[in-house]
Write a protein that holds these residues in place. Structure first.
Motif, PDB file in Angstrom:
ATOM      1  N   LYS A 169      -9.862  -7.171   5.942  1.00  0.00           N
ATOM      2  CA  LYS A 169     -10.291  -8.040   7.434  1.00  0.00           C
ATOM      3  C   LYS A 169      -9.825  -9.072   7.802  1.00  0.00           C
ATOM      4  N   PRO A 170      -9.261  -9.412   8.827  1.00  0.00           N
ATOM      5  CA  PRO A 170      -8.473 -10.746   9.520  1.00  0.00           C
ATOM      6  C   PRO A 170      -9.344 -11.321   8.728  1.00  0.00           C
ATOM      7  N   GLY A 171      -8.099 -12.277   8.193  1.00  0.00           N
ATOM      8  CA  GLY A 171      -8.413 -13.480   7.806  1.00  0.00           C
ATOM      9  C   GLY A 171      -8.493 -13.667   5.796  1.00  0.00           C
ATOM     10  N   ASP A 172      -8.844 -12.044   5.095  1.00  0.00           N
ATOM     11  CA  ASP A 172      -8.300 -12.006   4.119  1.00  0.00           C
ATOM     12  C   ASP A 172      -6.635 -12.937   3.420  1.00  0.00           C
ATOM     13  N   HIS A 173      -6.670 -13.240   2.226  1.00  0.00           N
ATOM     14  CA  HIS A 173      -5.820 -13.966   1.592  1.00  0.00           C
ATOM     15  C   HIS A 173      -5.257 -11.846   0.917  1.00  0.00           C
ATOM     16  N   VAL A 174      -3.878 -12.122   0.788  1.00  0.00           N
ATOM     17  CA  VAL A 174      -3.732 -10.413   0.343  1.00  0.00           C
ATOM     18  C   VAL A 174      -2.346 -10.770   0.386  1.00  0.00           C
ATOM     19  N   ILE A 175      -2.173  -9.603  -1.287  1.00  0.00           N
ATOM     20  CA  ILE A 175      -0.769  -9.554  -1.925  1.00  0.00           C
ATOM     21  C   ILE A 175      -0.028  -8.062  -2.059  1.00  0.00           C
ATOM     22  N   PRO A 176       0.623  -7.618  -0.582  1.00  0.00           N
ATOM     23  CA  PRO A 176       0.760  -6.415  -0.399  1.00  0.00           C
ATOM     24  C   PRO A 176       2.222  -6.065  -0.828  1.00  0.00           C
ATOM     25  N   LEU A 177       1.084  -5.729  -2.455  1.00  0.00           N
ATOM     26  CA  LEU A 177       2.274  -4.647  -3.879  1.00  0.00           C
ATOM     27  C   LEU A 177       2.829  -3.891  -2.901  1.00  0.00           C
ATOM     28  N   TYR A 178       3.979  -3.515  -3.342  1.00  0.00           N
ATOM     29  CA  TYR A 178       4.701  -2.200  -3.069  1.00  0.00           C
ATOM     30  C   TYR A 178       4.142  -0.506  -4.230  1.00  0.00           C
ATOM     31  N   ILE A 179       3.602  -1.329  -4.483  1.00  0.00           N
ATOM     32  CA  ILE A 179       2.929  -0.296  -4.748  1.00  0.00           C
ATOM     33  C   ILE A 179       1.216   0.658  -4.956  1.00  0.00           C
ATOM     34  N   PRO A 180       0.868   0.139  -3.691  1.00  0.00           N
ATOM     35  CA  PRO A 180      -0.633   0.258  -3.633  1.00  0.00           C
ATOM     36  C   PRO A 180      -1.662   1.381  -5.120  1.00  0.00           C
ATOM     37  N   GLN A 181      -2.659   1.887  -4.584  1.00  0.00           N
ATOM     38  CA  GLN A 181      -3.934   2.720  -4.633  1.00  0.00           C
ATOM     39  C   GLN A 181      -4.565   3.780  -4.247  1.00  0.00           C
ATOM     40  N   CYS A 182      -4.540   4.911  -3.485  1.00  0.00           N
ATOM     41  CA  CYS A 182      -5.581   5.517  -2.572  1.00  0.00           C
ATOM     42  C   CYS A 182      -6.972   5.584  -3.636  1.00  0.00           C
ATOM     43  N   TYR A 183      -6.592   5.659  -5.010  1.00  0.00           N
ATOM     44  CA  TYR A 183      -7.864   6.600  -5.288  1.00  0.00           C
ATOM     45  C   TYR A 183      -8.389   7.919  -5.801  1.00  0.00           C
ATOM     46  N   GLU A 184      -7.184   8.244  -4.576  1.00  0.00           N
ATOM     47  CA  GLU A 184      -7.917  10.185  -4.697  1.00  0.00           C
ATOM     48  C   GLU A 184      -6.614  11.104  -4.594  1.00  0.00           C
ATOM     49  N   CYS A 185      -5.519  10.626  -4.386  1.00  0.00           N
ATOM     50  CA  CYS A 185      -4.186  11.215  -4.509  1.00  0.00           C
ATOM     51  C   CYS A 185      -4.149  12.120  -6.344  1.00  0.00           C
ATOM     52  N   GLU A 186      -3.617  13.220  -6.853  1.00  0.00           N
ATOM     53  CA  GLU A 186      -2.826  13.404  -7.731  1.00  0.00           C
ATOM     54  C   GLU A 186      -2.663  12.661  -9.208  1.00  0.00           C
ATOM     55  N   TYR A 187      -1.724  10.973  -8.342  1.00  0.00           N
ATOM     56  CA  TYR A 187      -1.520  10.213  -8.776  1.00  0.00           C
ATOM     57  C   TYR A 187      -2.213   8.868  -9.219  1.00  0.00           C
ATOM     58  N   CYS A 188      -3.029   8.603  -8.817  1.00  0.00           N
ATOM     59  CA  CYS A 188      -4.266   7.836  -8.942  1.00  0.00           C
ATOM     60  C   CYS A 188      -5.142   8.245  -9.874  1.00  0.00           C
TER      61      CYS A 188
END
Length: 285
Positions: A87-106
């Protein structure tokens, strides 16, 4: 909600208009986030060799013009439709390899190659955690996840920059008893030792003697694990050939603009050559 949410905003950026050309500092427009997207105000950033690799024209998937950079930390400014994990205001690290937990890779524990969500870290200092977006995670993970360095082992690390130092940290955390840092800049050795290196070697100090021969003699047969964190085909070969016959493993971390090669006997006699992306890490680590 941010006053700029849903609006086009302007930002200063270093734009790469073409490969091998100087960056141009310009004011650019950034559109509001679309469905599934997040717009982040970058507060701190590191510089990755991968960006230089792309700017140098060595990345076949590189597209221009582009604002390079992926190793940062920032604050969520606004989110698009369907985004529920930040949400707005969250501190984040925009990683270049995220994770969706749904695809065959995850869903497959053998890889980390997904492309969706972001990691939240509300209280971490941004001028430090920005490095987790690539460099530290890549190097540390290469030792812990890719090589799976074992206690009591001997490791060699080529390149003592940010990534290489992270490898040293990973090897030490895994219990390696000997960690040899290799770099042509001896000024880095003191820092490398503070990170856990037990030995430091400058190839320039050994004349015409190949560094792999130096390492083989130092270790009575070679390292159990070696890591190349430079991005040079010659040092990639040297790192492999510094591995112990029968079980040595060499991990390629850096990107080289040229092909790599070695004599087949190096592999036939039991050495393993492998690569790693983002230290085989993921956003939930």
């Amino acid at each position: 909600m941010s006053e700029t949410a849903g609006k086009v905003i302007t930002c200063r950026a270093a734009v790469a208009w073409a490969e091998k050309q100087p960056l141009s500092i310009e004011t650019i427009q950034v559109a509001p986030p679309q469905a599934g997207e997040v717009r982040v105000k970058i507060v701190a950033t590191g510089i990755c060799h991968t960006d230089a690799h792309t700017l140098g024209g060595h990345d076949s998937e590189g597209k221009f013009p582009v604002v390079l950079g992926h190793e940062g930390a920032g604050i969520v400014e606004s989110v698009g439709e369907g985004v529920a994990n930040v949400k707005p205001g969250d501190h984040v690290i925009p990683l270049y390899i995220p994770q969706c937990y749904e695809c065959e890779y995850c869903k497959n524990p053998k890889t980390n190659l997904c492309q969706k969500i972001r990691f939240i870290n509300d209280k971490a200092p941004m001028d430090k955690v920005c490095l987790l977006g690539c460099g530290i995670t890549t190097g540390y993970g290469a030792a812990i996840n890719t090589a799976k360095v074992e206690p009591g082992s001997t490791c060699g690390v080529w390149g003592l920059g940010g990534v290489g130092l992270a490898v040293v940290m990973g090897c030490k955390a895994a219990g390696a008893t000997r960690i040899i840092g290799v770099d042509v800049n001896s000024d880095k050795f003191e820092t490398a030792r503070s990170f856990g290196a037990t030995d430091c070697v400058n190839p320039k100090d050994h004349g015409d003697t190949p560094i792999q021969k130096v390492i083989m003699e130092m270790t009575n047969g070679g390292c159990d694990y070696t890591f190349e964190a430079i991005g040079n085909s010659a040092t990639m070969r040297a790192a492999l050939e510094s591995c112990h016959k029968g079980w040595g493993e060499s991990v390629i971390i850096g990107l080289s603009p040229t092909d790599i090669s070695t004599h087949p006997s190096q592999l036939i006699t039991g050495r393993v050559w492998k690569g790693t992306a983002f230290g085989e890490g993921s956003t939930d680590q």
